[in-house]
Scaffold this motif. Structure first.
Motif, PDB file in Angstrom:
ATOM      1  N   PRO A  43      49.380  -4.529  14.419  1.00 33.17           N
ATOM      2  CA  PRO A  43      48.738  -4.193  13.146  1.00 33.17           C
ATOM      3  C   PRO A  43      47.758  -5.259  12.663  1.00 33.17           C
ATOM      4  O   PRO A  43      48.087  -6.445  12.614  1.00 33.17           O
ATOM      5  CB  PRO A  43      49.932  -4.076  12.182  1.00 33.17           C
ATOM      6  N   PRO A  44      46.539  -4.848  12.284  1.00 38.07           N
ATOM      7  CA  PRO A  44      45.615  -5.769  11.615  1.00 38.07           C
ATOM      8  C   PRO A  44      46.180  -6.116  10.232  1.00 38.07           C
ATOM      9  O   PRO A  44      46.909  -5.297   9.646  1.00 38.07           O
ATOM     10  CB  PRO A  44      44.333  -4.953  11.488  1.00 38.07           C
ATOM     11  N   PRO A  45      45.899  -7.280   9.675  1.00 41.71           N
ATOM     12  CA  PRO A  45      45.033  -8.322  10.236  1.00 41.71           C
ATOM     13  C   PRO A  45      45.786  -9.333  11.105  1.00 41.71           C
ATOM     14  O   PRO A  45      45.158 -10.233  11.636  1.00 41.71           O
ATOM     15  CB  PRO A  45      44.495  -8.997   8.972  1.00 41.71           C
ATOM     16  N   HIS A  46      47.095  -9.185  11.211  1.00 36.20           N
ATOM     17  CA  HIS A  46      47.874 -10.173  11.968  1.00 36.20           C
ATOM     18  C   HIS A  46      47.620 -10.085  13.460  1.00 36.20           C
ATOM     19  O   HIS A  46      47.689 -11.098  14.176  1.00 36.20           O
ATOM     20  CB  HIS A  46      49.368  -9.995  11.682  1.00 36.20           C
ATOM     21  N   GLU A  47      47.371  -8.888  13.970  1.00 38.35           N
ATOM     22  CA  GLU A  47      47.192  -8.681  15.403  1.00 38.35           C
ATOM     23  C   GLU A  47      45.913  -7.871  15.644  1.00 38.35           C
ATOM     24  O   GLU A  47      45.417  -7.177  14.747  1.00 38.35           O
ATOM     25  CB  GLU A  47      48.393  -7.919  15.990  1.00 38.35           C
ATOM     26  N   ASP A  48      45.422  -7.966  16.861  1.00 39.78           N
ATOM     27  CA  ASP A  48      44.235  -7.224  17.270  1.00 39.78           C
ATOM     28  C   ASP A  48      44.449  -6.803  18.729  1.00 39.78           C
ATOM     29  O   ASP A  48      44.523  -7.658  19.615  1.00 39.78           O
ATOM     30  CB  ASP A  48      42.990  -8.103  17.142  1.00 39.78           C
ATOM     31  N   PRO A  49      44.549  -5.497  19.008  1.00 39.48           N
ATOM     32  CA  PRO A  49      44.799  -5.063  20.382  1.00 39.48           C
ATOM     33  C   PRO A  49      43.583  -5.126  21.292  1.00 39.48           C
ATOM     34  O   PRO A  49      43.704  -4.901  22.496  1.00 39.48           O
ATOM     35  CB  PRO A  49      45.258  -3.615  20.207  1.00 39.48           C
ATOM     36  N   THR A  50      42.413  -5.444  20.731  1.00 40.45           N
ATOM     37  CA  THR A  50      41.191  -5.438  21.546  1.00 40.45           C
ATOM     38  C   THR A  50      41.280  -6.372  22.751  1.00 40.45           C
ATOM     39  O   THR A  50      40.902  -5.975  23.866  1.00 40.45           O
ATOM     40  CB  THR A  50      39.967  -5.786  20.674  1.00 40.45           C
ATOM     41  N   PRO A  51      41.772  -7.612  22.602  1.00 41.53           N
ATOM     42  CA  PRO A  51      41.892  -8.477  23.790  1.00 41.53           C
ATOM     43  C   PRO A  51      42.825  -7.888  24.850  1.00 41.53           C
ATOM     44  O   PRO A  51      42.534  -7.980  26.047  1.00 41.53           O
ATOM     45  CB  PRO A  51      42.429  -9.789  23.223  1.00 41.53           C
ATOM     46  N   PHE A  52      43.928  -7.267  24.437  1.00 39.41           N
ATOM     47  CA  PHE A  52      44.825  -6.634  25.401  1.00 39.41           C
ATOM     48  C   PHE A  52      44.097  -5.550  26.182  1.00 39.41           C
ATOM     49  O   PHE A  52      44.219  -5.448  27.406  1.00 39.41           O
ATOM     50  CB  PHE A  52      46.047  -6.047  24.686  1.00 39.41           C
ATOM     51  N   LEU A  53      43.344  -4.727  25.463  1.00 38.78           N
ATOM     52  CA  LEU A  53      42.607  -3.647  26.118  1.00 38.78           C
ATOM     53  C   LEU A  53      41.553  -4.209  27.073  1.00 38.78           C
ATOM     54  O   LEU A  53      41.391  -3.719  28.197  1.00 38.78           O
ATOM     55  CB  LEU A  53      41.949  -2.760  25.060  1.00 38.78           C
ATOM     56  N   HIS A  54      40.865  -5.240  26.644  1.00 41.25           N
ATOM     57  CA  HIS A  54      39.819  -5.860  27.461  1.00 41.25           C
ATOM     58  C   HIS A  54      40.398  -6.419  28.761  1.00 41.25           C
ATOM     59  O   HIS A  54      39.911  -6.124  29.857  1.00 41.25           O
ATOM     60  CB  HIS A  54      39.162  -6.968  26.634  1.00 41.25           C
ATOM     61  N   VAL A  55      41.474  -7.213  28.635  1.00 40.38           N
ATOM     62  CA  VAL A  55      42.066  -7.830  29.826  1.00 40.38           C
ATOM     63  C   VAL A  55      42.747  -6.774  30.687  1.00 40.38           C
ATOM     64  O   VAL A  55      42.630  -6.785  31.918  1.00 40.38           O
ATOM     65  CB  VAL A  55      43.056  -8.937  29.427  1.00 40.38           C
ATOM     66  N   GLY A  56      43.482  -5.851  30.064  1.00 38.64           N
ATOM     67  CA  GLY A  56      44.201  -4.838  30.823  1.00 38.64           C
ATOM     68  C   GLY A  56      43.279  -3.976  31.662  1.00 38.64           C
ATOM     69  O   GLY A  56      43.577  -3.662  32.822  1.00 38.64           O
ATOM     70  N   LYS A  57      42.141  -3.585  31.089  1.00 40.90           N
ATOM     71  CA  LYS A  57      41.192  -2.773  31.840  1.00 40.90           C
ATOM     72  C   LYS A  57      40.598  -3.562  33.001  1.00 40.90           C
ATOM     73  O   LYS A  57      40.421  -3.032  34.105  1.00 40.90           O
ATOM     74  CB  LYS A  57      40.102  -2.250  30.904  1.00 40.90           C
ATOM     75  N   TRP A  58      40.315  -4.847  32.765  1.00 40.20           N
ATOM     76  CA  TRP A  58      39.772  -5.673  33.852  1.00 40.20           C
ATOM     77  C   TRP A  58      40.791  -5.832  34.980  1.00 40.20           C
ATOM     78  O   TRP A  58      40.449  -5.695  36.155  1.00 40.20           O
ATOM     79  CB  TRP A  58      39.355  -7.045  33.330  1.00 40.20           C
TER      80      TRP A  58
END
Length: 330
Positions: free
Chosen positions: A51-66
């Motif tokens: 949950p924002p603002p404490h967490e941001d799933p964007t880095p997980f998605l970025h690394v996971g897709k790579w």
């Protein structure tokens, strides 16, 4: 349905084709992230609530897709709503490496050898499109010890001398981590899933909790695996797995020293993090892990490459406190 579900979850699941699914919460970790196991008929998935603002799933998605593009075993992403912090991913099952080895200790060498082989595969690929694990990051991490551990333990320490010691130890290493490898940063037995039918390890392992990936030194994730804060790894197994890695990938003459450098850096950071979890976040259960981390830190400090940092510890953290293994906490 389970109480205290993430806001907007019903709409998210409906849009992903999982309307009416059963939802079961999983135990939390040291972050604000929460996980839920999702089932609909014979289909299963895992829900991440970051949950924002404490967490941001964007880095997980970025690394996971790579990682997936590289043919590495990150969970498949079924649906995502980064603005709400919701991600629906493949369910890797119930068998975390740590828990499975508690029940199947005779399989320890096999599981660790497979984990080393996964790093070999990762390190054979060009580094990912991630930020560098540079001096500023290393320093920010090791400073968690004087910032959180020292006051919690009641010590007044030489903070400037601490930085100087780490600068002397780490700066010579930085050219050797160029061009670098992808460093997952939290690669240990609680973040490796053993895949296969429940209770039956197939030899395939899944990666989780990789959202903080950077580009850095090839020894870092090996340290994370073999000097695990959450599970005892014998010195014999540690040495055997290091030998296995070095038999699979060529390393230079400084590799052992850099392994000790990064071990000390990581373990100093973890002592600070666990003190912060206790004092700031009211999570005292991590204090029970500090003796294991302190033991590993002492072994790393014994390497000649760590002499400036070891000298600082001798001058600032009393020997009797260090010998007590708790480091003054708990």
């Amino acid at each position: 349905m389970t109480r205290d579900l993430p806001a907007g979850l019903d709409d998210f699941l409906a849009q992903a084709g999982w309307e009416g699914a059963e939802i079961d919460p999983l135990p939390g970790d040291a972050s604000f992230r929460r996980y839920f196991r999702i089932r609909k008929g014979d289909k299963g998935a895992m829900l991440m609530d970051a949950p924002p603002p404490h967490e941001d799933p964007t880095p997980f998605l970025h690394v996971g897709k790579w990682l997936g593009e590289q043919g590495l075993r990150a969970p498949e992403i079924y649906a995502e709503d980064a603005a709400r912090g919701l991600v629906l991913i493949e369910d890797f099952g119930h068998d975390r490496m740590r828990d499975w080895l508690d029940v199947n200790p005779s399989e320890e060498r096999r599981a660790y050898a497979d984990a080393i082989e996964a790093l070999v595969e990762l390190h054979r690929r060009p580094p990912g499109p991630f930020d560098s694990y540079d001096w500023d990051v290393y320093l920010r991490e090791v400073n968690l010890l004087p910032e959180w551990f020292a006051p919690a333990a009641g010590f007044a320490v030489d903070a400037e001398g601490y930085v100087d010691a780490w600068r002397e130890v780490l700066l010579p290493m930085l050219p050797r981590q160029q061009p670098g490898v992808t460093v997952l940063r939290d690669y240990h037995a609680e973040n490796i899933m053993l895949l296969g039918p429940r209770g039956e390890y197939s030899g395939e392992q899944g990666l989780i909790d990789f959202q903080d990936a950077l580009v850095g030194h090839r020894a870092y994730d090996i340290v994370s695996l073999l000097q695990d804060a959450r599970r005892d790894v014998s010195k014999e197994l540690e040495g055997e797995m290091l030998d296995l890695y070095r038999s699979r990938i060529a390393t230079d003459s400084d590799f052992a020293a850099d392994y000790a450098r990064l071990g000390a850096q990581r373990n100093a950071k973890i002592v600070g993090i666990f003190a912060r979890l206790w004092k700031r976040d009211d999570k005292p259960r991590y204090l029970s892990m500090i003796p294991r981390v302190w033991d590993a830190l002492e072994r790393d400090l014994a390497h000649p490459a760590l002499e400036p940092v070891a000298r600082w510890f001798d001058a600032n953290i009393p020997a009797d406190v260090r010998a007590a293994r708790g480091g003054g906490l708990g």
